[in-house]
Design an enzyme around this catalytic site. Structure first.
Site, PDB file in Angstrom:
ATOM      1  N   SER A 108       0.847  -1.198   0.000  1.00 50.11           N
ATOM      2  CA  SER A 108       0.000   0.000   0.000  1.00 50.11           C
ATOM      3  C   SER A 108       0.882   1.247   0.000  1.00 50.11           C
ATOM      4  O   SER A 108       2.070   1.177   0.321  1.00 50.11           O
ATOM      5  CB  SER A 108      -0.871  -0.010   1.265  1.00 50.11           C
ATOM      6  OG  SER A 108      -1.380   1.275   1.548  1.00 50.11           O
ATOM      7  N   TYR A 124      -3.399  -0.182   9.980  1.00 51.51           N
ATOM      8  CA  TYR A 124      -3.224  -0.537   8.568  1.00 51.51           C
ATOM      9  C   TYR A 124      -1.813  -0.186   8.110  1.00 51.51           C
ATOM     10  O   TYR A 124      -1.130  -0.982   7.466  1.00 51.51           O
ATOM     11  CB  TYR A 124      -4.260   0.226   7.745  1.00 51.51           C
ATOM     12  CG  TYR A 124      -4.317  -0.086   6.293  1.00 51.51           C
ATOM     13  CD1 TYR A 124      -3.700   0.744   5.356  1.00 51.51           C
ATOM     14  CD2 TYR A 124      -5.004  -1.196   5.824  1.00 51.51           C
ATOM     15  CE1 TYR A 124      -3.773   0.468   4.003  1.00 51.51           C
ATOM     16  CE2 TYR A 124      -5.082  -1.466   4.467  1.00 51.51           C
ATOM     17  CZ  TYR A 124      -4.462  -0.631   3.566  1.00 51.51           C
ATOM     18  OH  TYR A 124      -4.534  -0.894   2.203  1.00 51.51           O
TER      19      TYR A 124
END
Ligand code: NAP
Ligand code: GCO
Length: 266
Positions: free
Chosen positions: A147, A160
């Protein structure tokens, strides 16, 4: 053999975790188009059934499995079933993932652990389950879906970002530990992609205007648009194919240029 042959996945078995929809579905579709046999998993029976219908509608005979990637026993059983029904897994895409957008001071330890469990611990469990057969076969491809948050932080996504940062380093470690067995482990770092996971960030406001975060991402992306899952298809095929046999431990950012750009002056 022509250069395009090195991008073929003919005869390969690919497992895409979380391949019921979103990025995983697009990657699995690309792999099918490159000749691979497709397996995917998810947790929801309804998601599984809809995904099987969606794959069939695209002419793809995918095998779907109900499997929570955080559960070692379920993972072992799924890998065993795939081996029996399709063959040894040649390509693993650790795509399944969740996000919780909660300010850290309001996030419970249980919520933090749940995100890390799915986004980081599960890729470890999945990779551990497929590596022995890859070693025995003399080749393998593991692709971890990282990500922007493998490189950057932002408000409300502490769990996250921690997980995706860890996933970047797990990618480099699998490369380091298993590269000698002709196993390549790389990551793909998508930018902001229009999927159910980011739908809350793109909701049209009550006054009909675009979501502030939507406008922010457009201003931060040189491509001046959100990515589509389809934007990841080519990079994913490259990293799963013989064309990338000497690429290892890398994170390929497919982000429309966000990471290179300071952002448009307001
Ligand atoms: P998504 O639309 O929310 O899809 C996630 C998929 O993972 C679903 O199929 C979901 O199905 C499955 N899943 C979630 N938890 C699971 C578990 N414990 N076991 C098995 N399957 C599980 O997400 P996405 O946007 O396609 O993102 C896919 C991956 O890309 C994620 O790792 C995400 O972090 C990453 N990513 C996304 C973006 C973006 O902008 N969208 C950008 C960078 C990275 P079930 O709920 O039925 O299990
Ligand atoms: C968020 C988004 C991002 C994307 C992606 C960016 O809330 O910031 O969900 O985290 O999902 O990871 O690369």
């Amino acid at each position: 053999m022509g250069i395009l042959d090195s991008f073929s996945l003919e005869g390969k078995v690919a497992l895409v975790t979380g391949g019921a929809y979103g990025i995983g579905f697009a990657i699995a579709e690309a792999y099918a188009g490159a000749g691979a046999k497709i397996a995917f998993n998810c947790r929801g029976q309804e998601h599984l059934e809809k995904a099987l219908a969606d794959y069939e509608a695209k002419g793809i005979r995918a095998k779907g499995y109900l499997c929570d990637v955080t559960d070692e026993d379920q993972v072992r059983e799924m890998v065993k079933s795939i081996k029996k029904e399709l063959g040894v897994i040649d390509i693993l895409v650790n795509n399944a993932g969740i996000i919780k957008r909660i300010p850290m001071t309001e996030m419970s330890a249980a919520e933090f652990r749940q995100v890390v469990d799915i986004d980081l611990n599960a890729p470890f469990i999945m990779s551990k389950a497929v590596l022995p057969d890859m070693i025995e076969k003399g080749h393998g491809k593991i692709i971890n879906i990282c990500s922007m948050m493998s490189e950057l932080g932002r408000e409300t996504v502490s769990a996250y970002a921690a997980a995706k940062g860890g996933l970047k380093m797990l990618t480099k470690n699998i490369c380091s530990e298993y590269g000698e067995y002709n196993i390549q482990c790389n990551g793909i770092g998508p930018g902001y992609i229009a999927t159910p996971q980011t739908a809350p960030l793109r909701e049209t406001q009550a006054d009909g205007s675009r979501h502030p975060f939507d406008q922010f991402i457009i201003s931060k992306t040189p491509a001046a648009r959100w990515g589509d899952p389809e934007d990841l298809m080519g990079p994913a095929v490259f990293l799963a194919s013989d064309a990338s046999d000497f690429v290892n431990g890398q994170i390929l950012y497919v982000d429309g240029g966000i990471l290179a750009y300071i952002g448009k002056q307001p």
